[in-house]
Scaffold this motif. Structure first.
Motif, PDB file in Angstrom:
ATOM      1  N   ILE A 141       0.828  -1.207   0.000  1.00 22.93           N
ATOM      2  CA  ILE A 141       0.000   0.000   0.000  1.00 22.93           C
ATOM      3  C   ILE A 141       0.862   1.256   0.000  1.00 22.93           C
ATOM      4  CG2 ILE A 141      -1.714   1.323   1.318  1.00 22.93           C
ATOM      5  CD1 ILE A 141      -2.851  -1.305   2.323  1.00 22.93           C
ATOM      6  N   VAL A 142       1.959   1.237   0.751  1.00 19.09           N
ATOM      7  CA  VAL A 142       2.840   2.404   0.853  1.00 19.09           C
ATOM      8  C   VAL A 142       4.272   1.989   0.553  1.00 19.09           C
ATOM      9  CG1 VAL A 142       3.747   4.203   2.376  1.00 19.09           C
ATOM     10  CG2 VAL A 142       1.355   3.500   2.571  1.00 19.09           C
ATOM     11  N   LEU A 143       4.914   2.696  -0.396  1.00 20.97           N
ATOM     12  CA  LEU A 143       6.323   2.469  -0.726  1.00 20.97           C
ATOM     13  C   LEU A 143       7.023   3.821  -0.722  1.00 20.97           C
ATOM     14  CD1 LEU A 143       8.663   0.665  -1.629  1.00 20.97           C
ATOM     15  CD2 LEU A 143       7.887   0.952  -3.992  1.00 20.97           C
ATOM     16  N   LEU A 144       7.871   4.036   0.280  1.00 21.52           N
ATOM     17  CA  LEU A 144       8.590   5.291   0.443  1.00 21.52           C
ATOM     18  C   LEU A 144      10.097   5.042   0.402  1.00 21.52           C
ATOM     19  CD1 LEU A 144       6.441   6.871   3.317  1.00 21.52           C
ATOM     20  CD2 LEU A 144       6.396   7.467   0.888  1.00 21.52           C
ATOM     21  N   LEU A 145      10.733   5.527  -0.656  1.00 19.87           N
ATOM     22  CA  LEU A 145      12.181   5.356  -0.840  1.00 19.87           C
ATOM     23  C   LEU A 145      12.880   6.699  -0.983  1.00 19.87           C
ATOM     24  CD1 LEU A 145      12.208   2.486  -3.538  1.00 19.87           C
ATOM     25  CD2 LEU A 145      12.025   2.266  -1.062  1.00 19.87           C
ATOM     26  N   SER A 146      12.221   7.772  -0.623  1.00 17.05           N
ATOM     27  CA  SER A 146      12.713   9.125  -0.909  1.00 17.05           C
ATOM     28  C   SER A 146      13.983   9.465  -0.136  1.00 17.05           C
ATOM     29  CB  SER A 146      11.613  10.138  -0.576  1.00 17.05           C
ATOM     30  OG  SER A 146      11.207   9.996   0.770  1.00 17.05           O
ATOM     31  N   HIS A 147      14.685  10.488  -0.644  1.00 19.27           N
ATOM     32  CA  HIS A 147      15.903  11.007  -0.018  1.00 19.27           C
ATOM     33  C   HIS A 147      16.955   9.913   0.165  1.00 19.27           C
ATOM     34  CE1 HIS A 147      14.274  15.025   0.890  1.00 19.27           C
ATOM     35  NE2 HIS A 147      13.148  14.412   1.182  1.00 19.27           N
ATOM     36  N   ASN A 148      17.291   9.255  -0.939  1.00 15.83           N
ATOM     37  CA  ASN A 148      18.367   8.274  -0.966  1.00 15.83           C
ATOM     38  C   ASN A 148      19.169   8.480  -2.256  1.00 15.83           C
ATOM     39  OD1 ASN A 148      18.285   6.163   1.346  1.00 15.83           O
ATOM     40  ND2 ASN A 148      16.136   6.355   0.797  1.00 15.83           N
ATOM     41  N   ASN A 149      19.887   7.465  -2.654  1.00 14.38           N
ATOM     42  CA  ASN A 149      20.657   7.520  -3.901  1.00 14.38           C
ATOM     43  C   ASN A 149      20.281   6.374  -4.833  1.00 14.38           C
ATOM     44  OD1 ASN A 149      22.498   9.847  -3.562  1.00 14.38           O
ATOM     45  ND2 ASN A 149      23.295   8.668  -1.826  1.00 14.38           N
ATOM     46  N   PHE A 150      19.024   5.956  -4.785  1.00 15.98           N
ATOM     47  CA  PHE A 150      18.561   4.912  -5.691  1.00 15.98           C
ATOM     48  C   PHE A 150      18.682   5.391  -7.134  1.00 15.98           C
ATOM     49  CE2 PHE A 150      16.120   3.668  -1.839  1.00 15.98           C
ATOM     50  CZ  PHE A 150      16.584   2.364  -1.736  1.00 15.98           C
ATOM     51  N   SER A 151      18.950   4.462  -8.028  1.00 14.34           N
ATOM     52  CA  SER A 151      19.138   4.811  -9.435  1.00 14.34           C
ATOM     53  C   SER A 151      18.513   3.745 -10.320  1.00 14.34           C
ATOM     54  CB  SER A 151      20.636   4.966  -9.735  1.00 14.34           C
ATOM     55  OG  SER A 151      21.336   3.759  -9.451  1.00 14.34           O
ATOM     56  N   GLY A 152      18.723   3.902 -11.627  1.00 12.86           N
ATOM     57  CA  GLY A 152      18.117   2.968 -12.571  1.00 12.86           C
ATOM     58  C   GLY A 152      16.722   3.427 -12.948  1.00 12.86           C
ATOM     59  N   GLU A 153      16.050   2.603 -13.715  1.00 14.41           N
ATOM     60  CA  GLU A 153      14.714   2.958 -14.175  1.00 14.41           C
ATOM     61  C   GLU A 153      13.655   2.634 -13.125  1.00 14.41           C
ATOM     62  OE1 GLU A 153      13.927   1.196 -17.949  1.00 14.41           O
ATOM     63  OE2 GLU A 153      15.371   2.470 -18.999  1.00 14.41           O
ATOM     64  N   THR A 154      12.571   3.377 -13.182  1.00 18.43           N
ATOM     65  CA  THR A 154      11.418   3.066 -12.346  1.00 18.43           C
ATOM     66  C   THR A 154      10.792   1.786 -12.887  1.00 18.43           C
ATOM     67  OG1 THR A 154      11.043   5.437 -12.107  1.00 18.43           O
ATOM     68  CG2 THR A 154       9.284   3.978 -11.379  1.00 18.43           C
TER      69      THR A 154
END
Length: 214
Positions: A76-89
């Motif tokens: 229901i909730v996916l929060l990955l903000s304020h990181n250094n994730f990369s690649g395509e959505t």
């Protein structure tokens, strides 16, 4: 810890990587690791398909979202903000049929916004701002009738604002500023009777200001 359903470690000074053993918590439904000093990638062992709530925002995590072909129908909730994730959505997010909040902002995600997100009818908040996304805004986002907030600002999006966004009848916040959008502001945005915040500044828009906006 195999019986643990909720694991909350938010707001500490935890460092190093997320241990693979988290994947051994087969009954885990909610995982809160936000506001720490975690590094590395999300472990492949993480049973993301069983999770309802995942928050790892405000860390120093990197890599991609380990979604693969897994069907995260419970999420229901996916929060990955304020990181250094990369690649395509990942287009696989379109299979997260219960997803209401998707927060990927302030990372380094690149590539195009997957049109498959238009299949997630439950989406209320779609927050992808401050990444490196490019290409056009998918017209399929106009299928999201429950969407309340759409923030795609501070990316590299181009093309025209899709008039289909006028079909998002619940939309209250639309922020597209600091992109490379062009063309006129669609008259169809006048159909958004609940719209309270519209920010389109710092693009390449042209033409007249529509009466429905002015």
């Amino acid at each position: 810890m195999s019986e643990v359903q909720i694991l909350s470690l938010s707001g500490n000074r935890l460092s190093d990587t997320i241990p693979e053993c988290v994947g051994n918590c087969s009954k885990l439904r909610q995982l809160f690791l936000d506001d720490n000093n975690l590094v590395g990638v999300l472990p492949e062992s993480l049973n993301i398909e069983n999770l309802v709530f995942l928050n790892v925002s405000n860390n120093d995590l990197n890599g991609s979202i380990p979604l693969g072909s897994r069907n995260c129908k419970n999420l229901i909730v996916l929060l990955l903000s304020h990181n250094n994730f990369s690649g395509e959505t990942p287009p696989g997010l379109g299979n997260c049929s219960s997803l209401a909040i998707l927060g990927l902002f302030e990372n380094r995600f690149s590539g195009k916004i997957p049109p498959e997100l238009g299949k997630v009818k439950s989406l209320v908040f779609l927050l992808l701002q401050a990444n490196q996304l490019e290409g056009r805004i998918p017209a399929e986002l106009g299928l999201l009738e429950e969407l309340s907030s759409l923030d795609l600002s501070e990316n590299r999006l181009s093309g025209k604002i899709p008039p289909e966004l006028g079909k998002c009848e619940s939309l209250k916040i639309l922020s597209l500023y600091k992109n490379q959008l062009e063309g006129k502001i669609p008259d169809e945005l006048g159909m958004l009777s609940d719209l309270r915040y519209l920010k389109l500044s710092f693009n390449n828009l042209s033409g007249e200001i529509p009466h429905i906006v002015a």
